[in-house]
Motif scaffolding. Sequence first.
Motif, mmCIF file in Angstrom:
data_model
loop_
_atom_site.group_PDB
_atom_site.id
_atom_site.type_symbol
_atom_site.label_atom_id
_atom_site.label_comp_id
_atom_site.label_asym_id
_atom_site.label_seq_id
_atom_site.Cartn_x
_atom_site.Cartn_y
_atom_site.Cartn_z
ATOM 1 N N ASP A 7 0.805 -1.223 0.000
ATOM 2 C CA ASP A 7 0.000 0.000 0.000
ATOM 3 C C ASP A 7 0.839 1.274 0.000
ATOM 4 O O ASP A 7 0.298 2.376 -0.057
ATOM 5 C CB ASP A 7 -0.991 0.005 1.162
ATOM 6 C CG ASP A 7 -0.331 -0.045 2.531
ATOM 7 O OD1 ASP A 7 0.911 -0.181 2.618
ATOM 8 O OD2 ASP A 7 -1.067 0.052 3.536
ATOM 9 N N GLU A 8 2.170 1.153 0.026
ATOM 10 C CA GLU A 8 3.058 2.315 0.038
ATOM 11 C C GLU A 8 3.708 2.593 -1.316
ATOM 12 O O GLU A 8 4.305 3.648 -1.495
ATOM 13 C CB GLU A 8 4.199 2.105 1.045
ATOM 14 C CG GLU A 8 3.770 1.898 2.453
ATOM 15 C CD GLU A 8 4.913 1.475 3.354
ATOM 16 O OE1 GLU A 8 4.728 1.585 4.583
ATOM 17 O OE2 GLU A 8 5.984 1.039 2.861
ATOM 18 N N SER A 19 0.393 -1.927 -12.200
ATOM 19 C CA SER A 19 1.750 -2.346 -11.852
ATOM 20 C C SER A 19 2.159 -1.587 -10.601
ATOM 21 O O SER A 19 2.304 -0.363 -10.618
ATOM 22 C CB SER A 19 2.705 -2.039 -13.011
ATOM 23 O OG SER A 19 4.030 -2.355 -12.665
ATOM 24 N N ARG A 20 2.340 -2.327 -9.491
ATOM 25 C CA ARG A 20 2.792 -1.723 -8.241
ATOM 26 C C ARG A 20 4.302 -1.897 -8.215
ATOM 27 O O ARG A 20 4.815 -3.018 -8.188
ATOM 28 C CB ARG A 20 2.133 -2.399 -7.038
ATOM 29 C CG ARG A 20 0.679 -1.989 -6.833
ATOM 30 C CD ARG A 20 -0.314 -2.712 -7.695
ATOM 31 N NE ARG A 20 -0.376 -4.139 -7.503
ATOM 32 C CZ ARG A 20 -1.266 -4.756 -6.749
ATOM 33 N NH1 ARG A 20 -2.181 -4.079 -6.122
ATOM 34 N NH2 ARG A 20 -1.263 -6.053 -6.636
ATOM 35 N N ARG A 21 5.038 -0.805 -8.247
ATOM 36 C CA ARG A 21 6.482 -0.817 -8.481
ATOM 37 C C ARG A 21 7.249 -0.699 -7.168
ATOM 38 O O ARG A 21 7.424 0.381 -6.612
ATOM 39 C CB ARG A 21 6.819 0.298 -9.450
ATOM 40 C CG ARG A 21 5.914 0.131 -10.709
ATOM 41 C CD ARG A 21 6.564 0.356 -11.960
ATOM 42 N NE ARG A 21 5.741 -0.129 -13.079
ATOM 43 C CZ ARG A 21 5.603 0.524 -14.205
ATOM 44 N NH1 ARG A 21 6.220 1.674 -14.380
ATOM 45 N NH2 ARG A 21 4.886 0.015 -15.165
ATOM 46 N N PHE A 22 7.712 -1.838 -6.685
ATOM 47 C CA PHE A 22 8.430 -1.896 -5.409
ATOM 48 C C PHE A 22 9.836 -1.323 -5.495
ATOM 49 O O PHE A 22 10.288 -0.666 -4.567
ATOM 50 C CB PHE A 22 8.500 -3.348 -4.921
ATOM 51 C CG PHE A 22 7.270 -3.794 -4.203
ATOM 52 C CD1 PHE A 22 7.151 -3.654 -2.837
ATOM 53 C CD2 PHE A 22 6.219 -4.359 -4.898
ATOM 54 C CE1 PHE A 22 6.015 -4.055 -2.166
ATOM 55 C CE2 PHE A 22 5.074 -4.777 -4.249
ATOM 56 C CZ PHE A 22 4.966 -4.623 -2.872
ATOM 57 N N LEU A 23 10.556 -1.620 -6.569
ATOM 58 C CA LEU A 23 11.907 -1.101 -6.777
ATOM 59 C C LEU A 23 11.990 -0.511 -8.171
ATOM 60 O O LEU A 23 11.509 -1.116 -9.130
ATOM 61 C CB LEU A 23 12.958 -2.210 -6.652
ATOM 62 C CG LEU A 23 13.157 -2.839 -5.280
ATOM 63 C CD1 LEU A 23 14.111 -4.022 -5.381
ATOM 64 C CD2 LEU A 23 13.685 -1.816 -4.282
ATOM 65 N N VAL A 24 12.608 0.662 -8.291
ATOM 66 C CA VAL A 24 12.805 1.323 -9.587
ATOM 67 C C VAL A 24 14.249 1.812 -9.677
ATOM 68 O O VAL A 24 15.034 1.657 -8.737
ATOM 69 C CB VAL A 24 11.807 2.488 -9.773
ATOM 70 C CG1 VAL A 24 10.369 1.965 -9.842
ATOM 71 C CG2 VAL A 24 11.951 3.538 -8.694
ATOM 72 N N ALA A 25 14.600 2.408 -10.792
ATOM 73 C CA ALA A 25 15.979 2.822 -11.053
ATOM 74 C C ALA A 25 16.549 3.694 -9.938
ATOM 75 O O ALA A 25 17.704 3.502 -9.525
ATOM 76 C CB ALA A 25 16.069 3.533 -12.394
ATOM 77 N N ASP A 35 4.598 -5.889 -8.558
ATOM 78 C CA ASP A 35 3.448 -6.752 -8.305
ATOM 79 C C ASP A 35 2.423 -6.280 -9.330
ATOM 80 O O ASP A 35 1.914 -5.166 -9.237
ATOM 81 C CB ASP A 35 2.962 -6.548 -6.881
ATOM 82 C CG ASP A 35 1.783 -7.428 -6.505
ATOM 83 O OD1 ASP A 35 0.914 -7.678 -7.357
ATOM 84 O OD2 ASP A 35 1.715 -7.844 -5.341
ATOM 85 N N THR A 36 2.170 -7.102 -10.339
ATOM 86 C CA THR A 36 1.389 -6.677 -11.492
ATOM 87 C C THR A 36 0.066 -7.427 -11.573
ATOM 88 O O THR A 36 0.037 -8.650 -11.479
ATOM 89 C CB THR A 36 2.201 -6.908 -12.787
ATOM 90 O OG1 THR A 36 3.380 -6.105 -12.720
ATOM 91 C CG2 THR A 36 1.407 -6.535 -14.017
ATOM 92 N N LEU A 37 -1.006 -6.675 -11.766
ATOM 93 C CA LEU A 37 -2.319 -7.255 -12.022
ATOM 94 C C LEU A 37 -2.640 -7.070 -13.491
ATOM 95 O O LEU A 37 -2.551 -5.961 -14.020
ATOM 96 C CB LEU A 37 -3.396 -6.562 -11.187
ATOM 97 C CG LEU A 37 -3.373 -6.820 -9.687
ATOM 98 C CD1 LEU A 37 -4.443 -5.976 -8.997
ATOM 99 C CD2 LEU A 37 -3.586 -8.288 -9.403
ATOM 100 N N VAL A 38 -3.011 -8.160 -14.149
ATOM 101 C CA VAL A 38 -3.461 -8.132 -15.535
ATOM 102 C C VAL A 38 -4.974 -8.333 -15.483
ATOM 103 O O VAL A 38 -5.449 -9.352 -14.969
ATOM 104 C CB VAL A 38 -2.779 -9.231 -16.378
ATOM 105 C CG1 VAL A 38 -3.194 -9.127 -17.831
ATOM 106 C CG2 VAL A 38 -1.258 -9.168 -16.226
#
Length: 124
Positions: A7-8, A19-25, A35-38
């Motif tokens: 949720d953060e 697309s819930r992006r836990f780590l990015v560049a 964590d991706t929902l299709v």
Amino acid sequence: MIVRQLDEVPCVEWGNGLSRRFLVADDGMGYTVTDTLVSAGTKSLLEYKNHFEACYCISGRGEVIDTAGNSTLVTPGTLYALDRNDAHWLIAHPEEDLRLICVFSPALRGDERHSLGDDAASHY
């Protein structure tokens, strides 16, 4: 140490899901974890020209089809990896969302979205 709860993290509408992006560049790890929902019943033509991607299914059902027409059923416990920047169709079962944990290398900026169309693959 980086610790994040679902949720953060930023949630990006990528075209046919979330697309819930836990780590990015900017996190400096060199890869992205999502964590991706299709969305149920969707069909997406995708291609990552600048990233390799591995997807692990944690719920739902779907199918991934390469451009040669080879089809793989995706169910919980299935991992597929796009190790040659493969263009592919990702199809979610009509009655349930497909949920995937995805790793991209190199890392995504975090704001990327697909431009989905019928004729050409969406690119990152």
